[in-house]
Design an enzyme around this catalytic site. Structure first.
Site, mmCIF file in Angstrom:
data_model
loop_
_atom_site.group_PDB
_atom_site.id
_atom_site.type_symbol
_atom_site.label_atom_id
_atom_site.label_comp_id
_atom_site.label_asym_id
_atom_site.label_seq_id
_atom_site.Cartn_x
_atom_site.Cartn_y
_atom_site.Cartn_z
ATOM 1 N N CYS A 173 22.948 27.232 134.733
ATOM 2 C CA CYS A 173 21.725 27.764 135.347
ATOM 3 C C CYS A 173 21.035 26.716 136.215
ATOM 4 C CB CYS A 173 20.772 28.338 134.298
ATOM 5 S SG CYS A 173 20.282 27.187 133.007
ATOM 6 N N CYS A 181 24.061 33.147 134.005
ATOM 7 C CA CYS A 181 24.214 32.767 132.595
ATOM 8 C C CYS A 181 25.313 33.614 131.934
ATOM 9 C CB CYS A 181 22.891 32.943 131.839
ATOM 10 S SG CYS A 181 23.086 32.522 130.102
ATOM 11 N N CYS A 229 10.002 30.455 142.554
ATOM 12 C CA CYS A 229 11.411 30.622 142.921
ATOM 13 C C CYS A 229 11.582 31.607 144.072
ATOM 14 C CB CYS A 229 12.185 31.140 141.721
ATOM 15 S SG CYS A 229 12.214 29.988 140.348
ATOM 16 N N ASP A 253 11.476 14.065 124.122
ATOM 17 C CA ASP A 253 12.326 15.106 123.559
ATOM 18 C C ASP A 253 11.994 15.523 122.129
ATOM 19 O OD1 ASP A 253 14.458 16.954 124.104
ATOM 20 O OD2 ASP A 253 15.608 15.884 122.607
HETATM 21 C C1 B12 Z 1 14.282 22.979 122.116
HETATM 22 C C2 B12 Z 1 14.816 22.460 123.413
HETATM 23 C C3 B12 Z 1 15.958 23.062 123.918
HETATM 24 C C4 B12 Z 1 16.522 24.359 123.358
HETATM 25 C C5 B12 Z 1 15.645 25.535 123.850
HETATM 26 C C6 B12 Z 1 15.384 25.477 125.371
HETATM 27 C C7 B12 Z 1 14.251 26.357 125.860
HETATM 28 N N1 B12 Z 1 14.362 26.800 127.098
HETATM 29 O O1 B12 Z 1 13.312 26.605 125.151
HETATM 30 C C8 B12 Z 1 17.971 24.331 123.894
HETATM 31 C C9 B12 Z 1 18.885 23.633 122.894
HETATM 32 C C10 B12 Z 1 18.572 25.679 124.258
HETATM 33 C C11 B12 Z 1 17.796 23.426 125.116
HETATM 34 C C12 B12 Z 1 18.634 23.461 126.218
HETATM 35 C C13 B12 Z 1 18.485 22.638 127.320
HETATM 36 N N2 B12 Z 1 17.645 21.600 127.425
HETATM 37 CO CO1 B12 Z 1 16.227 21.239 126.170
HETATM 38 N N3 B12 Z 1 14.731 20.863 125.132
HETATM 39 C C14 B12 Z 1 14.188 21.386 124.090
HETATM 40 C C15 B12 Z 1 12.868 20.707 123.700
HETATM 41 C C16 B12 Z 1 13.132 19.736 122.541
HETATM 42 C C17 B12 Z 1 11.736 21.677 123.340
HETATM 43 C C18 B12 Z 1 11.635 22.854 124.351
HETATM 44 C C19 B12 Z 1 10.697 23.915 123.898
HETATM 45 O O2 B12 Z 1 9.633 23.617 123.382
HETATM 46 N N4 B12 Z 1 11.114 25.183 124.058
HETATM 47 C C20 B12 Z 1 10.304 26.308 123.748
HETATM 48 C C21 B12 Z 1 9.875 26.950 125.065
HETATM 49 C C22 B12 Z 1 8.978 28.121 124.778
HETATM 50 O O3 B12 Z 1 9.195 25.908 125.736
HETATM 51 P P1 B12 Z 1 9.615 25.362 127.191
HETATM 52 O O4 B12 Z 1 10.937 25.889 127.580
HETATM 53 O O5 B12 Z 1 9.426 23.886 127.234
HETATM 54 O O6 B12 Z 1 8.550 26.100 128.101
HETATM 55 C C23 B12 Z 1 7.178 25.741 128.059
HETATM 56 C C24 B12 Z 1 6.615 25.455 129.434
HETATM 57 O O7 B12 Z 1 7.686 25.373 130.341
HETATM 58 C C25 B12 Z 1 5.653 26.609 129.715
HETATM 59 N N5 B12 Z 1 6.189 27.641 130.597
HETATM 60 C C26 B12 Z 1 7.311 28.312 130.434
HETATM 61 N N6 B12 Z 1 7.490 29.191 131.426
HETATM 62 C C27 B12 Z 1 6.452 29.077 132.258
HETATM 63 C C28 B12 Z 1 6.216 29.747 133.434
HETATM 64 C C29 B12 Z 1 5.079 29.438 134.120
HETATM 65 C C30 B12 Z 1 4.841 30.178 135.379
HETATM 66 C C31 B12 Z 1 4.209 28.446 133.593
HETATM 67 C C32 B12 Z 1 2.991 28.099 134.328
HETATM 68 C C33 B12 Z 1 4.486 27.781 132.389
HETATM 69 C C34 B12 Z 1 5.623 28.101 131.730
HETATM 70 O O8 B12 Z 1 5.408 27.230 128.480
HETATM 71 C C35 B12 Z 1 6.498 27.035 127.606
HETATM 72 C C36 B12 Z 1 6.064 27.039 126.185
HETATM 73 O O9 B12 Z 1 4.994 26.271 126.001
HETATM 74 C C37 B12 Z 1 12.523 19.947 125.035
HETATM 75 C C38 B12 Z 1 11.783 18.609 124.869
HETATM 76 C C39 B12 Z 1 10.327 18.816 124.566
HETATM 77 N N7 B12 Z 1 9.829 18.135 123.583
HETATM 78 O O10 B12 Z 1 9.655 19.607 125.235
HETATM 79 C C40 B12 Z 1 13.908 19.731 125.681
HETATM 80 C C41 B12 Z 1 14.037 19.845 127.223
HETATM 81 C C42 B12 Z 1 13.252 21.044 127.649
HETATM 82 N N8 B12 Z 1 15.450 20.096 127.436
HETATM 83 C C43 B12 Z 1 15.907 19.538 128.472
HETATM 84 C C44 B12 Z 1 17.230 19.734 128.958
HETATM 85 C C45 B12 Z 1 17.743 18.730 129.980
HETATM 86 C C46 B12 Z 1 17.991 20.813 128.495
HETATM 87 C C47 B12 Z 1 19.314 21.350 129.091
HETATM 88 C C48 B12 Z 1 19.383 21.279 130.603
HETATM 89 C C49 B12 Z 1 20.480 20.559 128.425
HETATM 90 C C50 B12 Z 1 21.875 21.024 128.832
HETATM 91 N N9 B12 Z 1 22.324 20.758 130.049
HETATM 92 O O11 B12 Z 1 22.587 21.587 128.021
HETATM 93 C C51 B12 Z 1 19.317 22.805 128.564
HETATM 94 C C52 B12 Z 1 18.591 23.761 129.530
HETATM 95 C C53 B12 Z 1 18.434 25.150 128.982
HETATM 96 C C54 B12 Z 1 17.300 25.898 129.696
HETATM 97 N N10 B12 Z 1 17.641 26.606 130.753
HETATM 98 O O12 B12 Z 1 16.140 25.797 129.259
HETATM 99 C C55 B12 Z 1 14.848 18.722 129.215
HETATM 100 C C56 B12 Z 1 14.383 19.556 130.423
HETATM 101 C C57 B12 Z 1 14.293 18.787 131.718
HETATM 102 C C58 B12 Z 1 13.851 19.710 132.846
HETATM 103 N N11 B12 Z 1 14.034 19.240 134.063
HETATM 104 O O13 B12 Z 1 13.367 20.799 132.636
HETATM 105 C C59 B12 Z 1 13.772 18.554 128.100
HETATM 106 C C60 B12 Z 1 12.348 18.479 128.606
HETATM 107 C C61 B12 Z 1 14.135 17.257 127.322
HETATM 108 C C62 B12 Z 1 13.688 15.988 128.044
HETATM 109 N N12 B12 Z 1 12.858 15.178 127.420
HETATM 110 O O14 B12 Z 1 14.054 15.725 129.173
HETATM 111 N N13 B12 Z 1 16.711 22.657 124.991
HETATM 112 S S1 SF4 Z 2 18.248 29.463 140.586
HETATM 113 FE FE1 SF4 Z 2 16.668 30.139 139.165
HETATM 114 S S2 SF4 Z 2 15.302 28.387 138.926
HETATM 115 FE FE2 SF4 Z 2 16.509 28.005 140.774
HETATM 116 S S3 SF4 Z 2 15.236 28.820 142.437
HETATM 117 FE FE3 SF4 Z 2 16.656 30.442 141.825
HETATM 118 S S4 SF4 Z 2 15.493 31.637 140.318
HETATM 119 FE FE4 SF4 Z 2 14.442 29.660 140.539
HETATM 120 S S1 SF4 Z 3 22.176 26.436 129.799
HETATM 121 FE FE1 SF4 Z 3 21.474 28.082 131.149
HETATM 122 S S2 SF4 Z 3 23.342 29.131 131.938
HETATM 123 FE FE2 SF4 Z 3 23.930 27.848 130.188
HETATM 124 S S3 SF4 Z 3 23.902 29.302 128.486
HETATM 125 FE FE3 SF4 Z 3 21.903 28.233 128.488
HETATM 126 S S4 SF4 Z 3 20.594 29.561 129.715
HETATM 127 FE FE4 SF4 Z 3 22.702 30.228 130.096
#
Ligand code: B12
Ligand code: SF4
Ligand code: SF4
Length: 350
Positions: free
Chosen positions: A243, A197, A187, A130
């Site tokens: 979500c 959302c 998906c 994380d």
């Molecule tokens: C900052 C952060 C947040 C932020 C921003 C989330 C976001 N979506 O960016 C906030 C506070 C909003 C958040 C919320 C949540 N988070 Co959070 N968060 C993080 C953290 C620390 C960094 C994420 C990050 O770098 N975000 C920036 C974006 C750009 O990166 P990304 O979402 O990871 O996406 C990357 C890849 O997925 C890829 N990618 C994205 N889209 C696509 C599409 C394709 C087709 C491909 C090939 C690749 C690809 O590229 C992206 C950028 O490099 C990670 C831990 C970590 N060190 O990675 C945990 C993490 C992502 N979080 C986690 C969790 C559990 C949550 C929540 C579910 C918590 C909750 N219930 O409230 C929510 C889910 C929100 C959501 N729908 O994303 C888990 C996810 C587990 C999982 N199964 O995915 C992580 C991995 C923590 C962990 N160690 O378990 N989080």
């Molecule tokens: S709810 Fe969202 S993440 Fe899950 S299968 Fe449907 S589009 Fe994909």
């Molecule tokens: S966790 Fe998912 S449904 Fe909840 S506010 Fe964030 S993006 Fe929207």
């Protein structure tokens, strides 16, 4: 018979309670362009640490010189949600019902690395869970642990997304696992998460603006929550699972094998009246070892007041009036906002 390093890592990880282990090649690091676009658009809000850790994410050799492979661990945390007690309670995201996974997983990763140093002398490791600068979901996708859904979450077909991720960087080459087969990696026509959302946080598929996400607003954001977003927070006092809950992959998640993540009494649904009335220091003390501690007493009270405003129940008035004399203006602001939203019939005092 001599065991290959990858087998040793799998065996050790599994013995420590991490049976989901997948391996990815470390070069080039995945997800960097998407990460940069996220930062460039300012979607990280106040999470300045995401900027500071950008270069290490883009070049993991800064974390482990000579890194060749990434071992990705998936840790299931799903437990059945306790029934809604009703009344003045707020919902907590599932990941926070039990012990803080940061501490728990970090402890086991440290142990794993200690064991592997003995098993594989001379091999270098760097573990992350994380908060360390590793783009975990992108590595998990490359290693074939799951696919990234439109909701940005890493989804394991047949299992769902209620799991934590951790990454172990290693400076020897390990045979990489293939990504999931194409048919399992998307998906399809589903868009349920985007529609569900309540704060319109998705800018598009696989793209989130954290500044609008309830999870960010209630956990990471400091200061007042922008007023237009408050009604969408509904009953979420900490985090948000909407979500994920609507996702068809999550309809029958297997129960976590880790009892530490089972809901502790009163942690899946918080007693908001008690949150507002408890002294800040006592509240923080009561939450030691829980993810709920992250926003601090002020953040949690702010969230509790907003949820009470959304509930609109006049029974919340005494607790909100109490919160309106809190020394921190963020709590006062949220309590005043909530008092204005209580259903008619509530008497305004003080
Ligand atoms: C900052 C952060 C947040 C932020 C921003 C989330 C976001 N979506 O960016 C906030 C506070 C909003 C958040 C919320 C949540 N988070 Co959070 N968060 C993080 C953290 C620390 C960094 C994420 C990050 O770098 N975000 C920036 C974006 C750009 O990166 P990304 O979402 O990871 O996406 C990357 C890849 O997925 C890829 N990618 C994205 N889209 C696509 C599409 C394709 C087709 C491909 C090939 C690749 C690809 O590229 C992206 C950028 O490099 C990670 C831990 C970590 N060190 O990675 C945990 C993490 C992502 N979080 C986690 C969790 C559990 C949550 C929540 C579910 C918590 C909750 N219930 O409230 C929510 C889910 C929100 C959501 N729908 O994303 C888990 C996810 C587990 C999982 N199964 O995915 C992580 C991995 C923590 C962990 N160690 O378990 N989080
Ligand atoms: S709810 Fe969202 S993440 Fe899950 S299968 Fe449907 S589009 Fe994909
Ligand atoms: S966790 Fe998912 S449904 Fe909840 S506010 Fe964030 S993006 Fe929207």
């Amino acid at each position: 018979m001599r065991q290959e390093p990858a087998d040793i890592i799998r065996r050790r990880a599994s013995a420590l309670g991490f049976p989901r282990v997948r391996i990815a090649a470390a070069s080039p690091p995945p997800g960097v362009a998407r990460y940069d676009a996220f930062l460039a658009a300012g979607r990280h809000g106040q999470m300045q640490w995401m900027e500071r850790g950008r270069d290490a994410r883009a070049d993991p050799r800064r974390l482990l010189p000579g890194v060749r492979s990434a071992v990705v661990l998936g840790i299931d945390h799903a437990w059945p949600r306790p029934p809604d007690p009703g009344g003045l309670t707020g919902r907590v995201a599932a990941y926070a019902w039990g012990r803080d996974y940061h501490n728990l997983v970090a402890k086991r990763l440290r142990k794993l690395v200690r064991q592997l140093r003995d098993d594989l002398p001379g091999v270098g490791f760097y573990w992350a869970v994380d908060s360390r600068p590793v783009i975990e979901r992108a590595w998990a996708e490359r290693a074939g642990l799951g696919f990234i859904g439109r909701n940005c979450c890493l989804i394991l077909p047949g299992t769902g997304s209620f799991l934590f991720l951790a990454v172990l960087l290693v400076d020897i080459e390990l045979p990489p696992d293939p990504p999931l087969p194409g048919a399992d990696r998307h998906c399809g026509a589903c868009r349920r998460c985007l529609d569900a959302c309540p704060t319109d946080a998705f800018v598009g598929s696989h793209q989130l603006d954290a500044r609008r996400c309830i999870s960010y607003l209630t956990i990471e954001h400091r200061g007042p929550i922008p007023e237009p977003l408050r009604p969408g927070i509904g009953r979420w006092v900490f985090g948000c699972d909407l979500c994920q809950e609507v996702c068809p992959h999550n309809h029958h998640p297997p129960r976590s094998p880790h009892p530490d993540f089972a809901p502790r009494p009163g942690r899946a649904w918080l007693d908001l009246d008690a949150v507002l009335r408890t002294d800040d220091a006592d509240l923080e003390r009561a939450l030691v070892g829980s993810p709920l501690r992250r926003p601090g007493a002020v953040g949690l009270k702010r969230n509790a007041a907003i949820v009470l405003g959304n509930l609109g129940d006049p029974a919340a008035e005494p607790a909100l009036l109490h919160a309106r004399s809190h020394p921190d203006p963020v709590v006062v602001d949220a309590a005043s906002w909530a008092l204005d939203r209580l259903a008619p019939g509530a008497t305004r005092q003080g």
